[in-house]
Design a protein around this motif. Structure first.
Motif, PDB file in Angstrom:
ATOM      1  N   TRP A  80       0.736  -1.170   0.028  1.00 21.23           N
ATOM      2  CA  TRP A  80       0.003  -0.023  -0.011  1.00 21.23           C
ATOM      3  C   TRP A  80       0.865   1.145  -0.145  1.00 21.23           C
ATOM      4  CZ3 TRP A  80      -4.170   0.834   4.506  1.00 21.23           C
ATOM      5  CH2 TRP A  80      -5.055   2.112   4.171  1.00 21.23           C
ATOM      6  N   THR A 160      -0.533  -5.805  -7.960  1.00 20.19           N
ATOM      7  CA  THR A 160      -1.265  -4.789  -8.014  1.00 20.19           C
ATOM      8  C   THR A 160      -0.742  -3.206  -8.105  1.00 20.19           C
ATOM      9  OG1 THR A 160      -3.416  -5.819  -7.680  1.00 20.19           O
ATOM     10  CG2 THR A 160      -3.737  -3.666  -8.027  1.00 20.19           C
ATOM     11  N   ASN A 284     -10.424  -3.155   0.884  1.00 18.73           N
ATOM     12  CA  ASN A 284      -9.302  -2.593   0.056  1.00 18.73           C
ATOM     13  C   ASN A 284      -8.482  -1.623   0.745  1.00 18.73           C
ATOM     14  OD1 ASN A 284     -10.387  -4.467  -2.336  1.00 18.73           O
ATOM     15  ND2 ASN A 284     -11.455  -2.682  -2.666  1.00 18.73           N
ATOM     16  N   ASN A 287      -9.086   1.410  -3.915  1.00 17.72           N
ATOM     17  CA  ASN A 287     -10.018   1.145  -4.864  1.00 17.72           C
ATOM     18  C   ASN A 287      -9.547   1.349  -6.151  1.00 17.72           C
ATOM     19  OD1 ASN A 287     -11.952   0.386  -2.844  1.00 17.72           O
ATOM     20  ND2 ASN A 287     -12.667   2.369  -2.846  1.00 17.72           N
ATOM     21  N   ASP A 294      -8.626  -3.847  -7.647  1.00 19.29           N
ATOM     22  CA  ASP A 294      -8.468  -3.095  -6.410  1.00 19.29           C
ATOM     23  C   ASP A 294      -7.063  -3.762  -5.874  1.00 19.29           C
ATOM     24  OD1 ASP A 294     -10.856  -1.896  -6.688  1.00 19.29           O
ATOM     25  OD2 ASP A 294     -11.923  -3.840  -5.835  1.00 19.29           O
ATOM     26  N   THR A 296      -6.153  -5.124  -2.477  1.00 18.39           N
ATOM     27  CA  THR A 296      -6.648  -5.369  -1.085  1.00 18.39           C
ATOM     28  C   THR A 296      -5.649  -5.625   0.046  1.00 18.39           C
ATOM     29  OG1 THR A 296      -6.055  -7.757  -1.505  1.00 18.39           O
ATOM     30  CG2 THR A 296      -8.098  -7.218  -2.449  1.00 18.39           C
TER      31      THR A 296
END
Length: 348
Positions: A80, A160, A284, A287, A294, A296
């Motif tokens: 993240w 991602t 998530n 988003n 997404d 997560t």
């Protein structure tokens, strides 16, 4: 509740603490050119120093919440953190520079009484106080509204990642989020000034808070409607409703001269806005925009061992941080007025 969810909740708490505390900080900075209008240059100078003195004991401690939120994201959700700082690199760099210059202004403006010196540092304080909450609002709204994302396969692991540019962050909804947070911080700061000062500044702050509060309410309704249509859940709508009621209650309390309740109202509004945002994010971390995937929380999280160690560290250090914050506000709880400001040898 698993540790991934625990740390997601803790991040929501950290962001709530930062925006509630630093929010009024930003608001006071924005109010410098508005509430400094005295009959003489000396009085205007004293008014500005009064405003800055209200946040003097608190502003650097308030920023600890942001540093802690960033560090916790890095440790608990490294993917993240990496995705945000790569995708929002320019925006976050601008935020960092803005905060540094604003903090320099707060530290250095009083080192000399030269009018040009003070005016230039005041400009950095005012500009930083406007730009910082705007950038934070844009960034957080983008996480909820969605970012262009893509998936990459490395071996058997799917990653991602952000797949856009700086301009892709400047969507109408994100800009509205930034504007809403800025006006809300202005209102929050006006309530804080009314709570912490006496005399004409207090009355002027109350009048300004009513006007800016109504503007913030209109912007917030539009923002939550736009976000809620695509991302809203029952829980997030409830949180948004509580935020709206708290803001209206703050406006009403301010009109009656109940500054403490007005400040509590905008504090609740900011807190419940953060709660609503995080509820629209869960499960998530980011988003995806449109058909983008997404990111997560599970994919972004650190190992269970890391989260366990961090949890024990949080158990030890979080009460210390909270205790220090409460103690600081208790010690500096009294009201200030222009009369408390000593005259400068070379007034500007």
């Amino acid at each position: 509740m698993d540790l991934i969810t625990v740390w997601f909740v803790l991040l929501a708490v950290l962001w709530t603490g930062y925006l509630v505390l630093e929010g009024f900080d930003f608001g006071v900075g924005m109010l410098l050119p508005v509430l400094d209008r005295g009959d003489t240059t000396q009085e205007s100078s004293s008014r500005r120093r009064t405003l800055l003195t209200t946040i003097g004991p608190h502003w650097d401690g308030n920023e600890v919440w942001l540093l802690t939120a960033g560090g916790a994201t890095f440790a608990a959700f490294p993917h993240w953190y990496a995705t945000m700082f790569s995708g929002m690199y320019l925006a976050l760099l601008l935020l960092l520079v803005t905060l540094i210059l604003r903090n320099m202004g707060l530290e250095y403006r009083h080192k000399r009484t030269d009018a040009t010196w003070v005016a230039r540092w005041d400009l950095t304080i005012i500009a930083g106080s406007v730009l910082a909450p705007f950038l934070v609002g844009v960034a957080l709204t983008n996480l909820v509204d969605g970012l262009p994302m893509t998936e990459h396969l490395a071996g058997t692991t799917r990653y991602t990642e952000f797949d856009g540019s700086f301009l892709s962050l400047l969507t109408p909804v994100a800009l509205l989020g930034g504007l809403t947070l800025t006006v809300l911080c202005l209102t929050h700061g006006a309530h804080f000034v009314a709570l912490k000062t006496a005399g004409p500044i207090r009355q002027e702050a109350r009048r300004l808070a009513t006007r800016s509060g109504l503007v913030a309410a209109v912007l917030a309704v539009a923002l939550f409607l736009l976000l809620g249509v695509g991302r809203g859940t029952t829980a997030s709508w409830v949180a948004a409703g509580v935020a709206a009621v708290a803001l209206l209650a703050a406006i009403a309390a301010n009109a009656k001269g109940a500054e403490g309740w007005a400040f509590t109202g905008t504090s609740t509004t900011i807190a419940m806005t953060v709660v609503s945002y995080f509820l629209m994010l869960f499960p998530n971390a980011i988003n995806g925009r449109g058909s983008s995937p997404d990111l997560t929380l599970e994919a972004a999280a650190s190992s269970p061992l890391t989260l366990t160690i961090m949890t024990w560290a949080a158990v030890v250090f979080t009460p210390i941080m909270l205790g220090y914050t409460v103690w600081t506000y208790w010690v500096f709880r009294r009201r200030l007025s222009v009369e408390h400001m000593p005259a400068l040898a070379d007034a500007h």
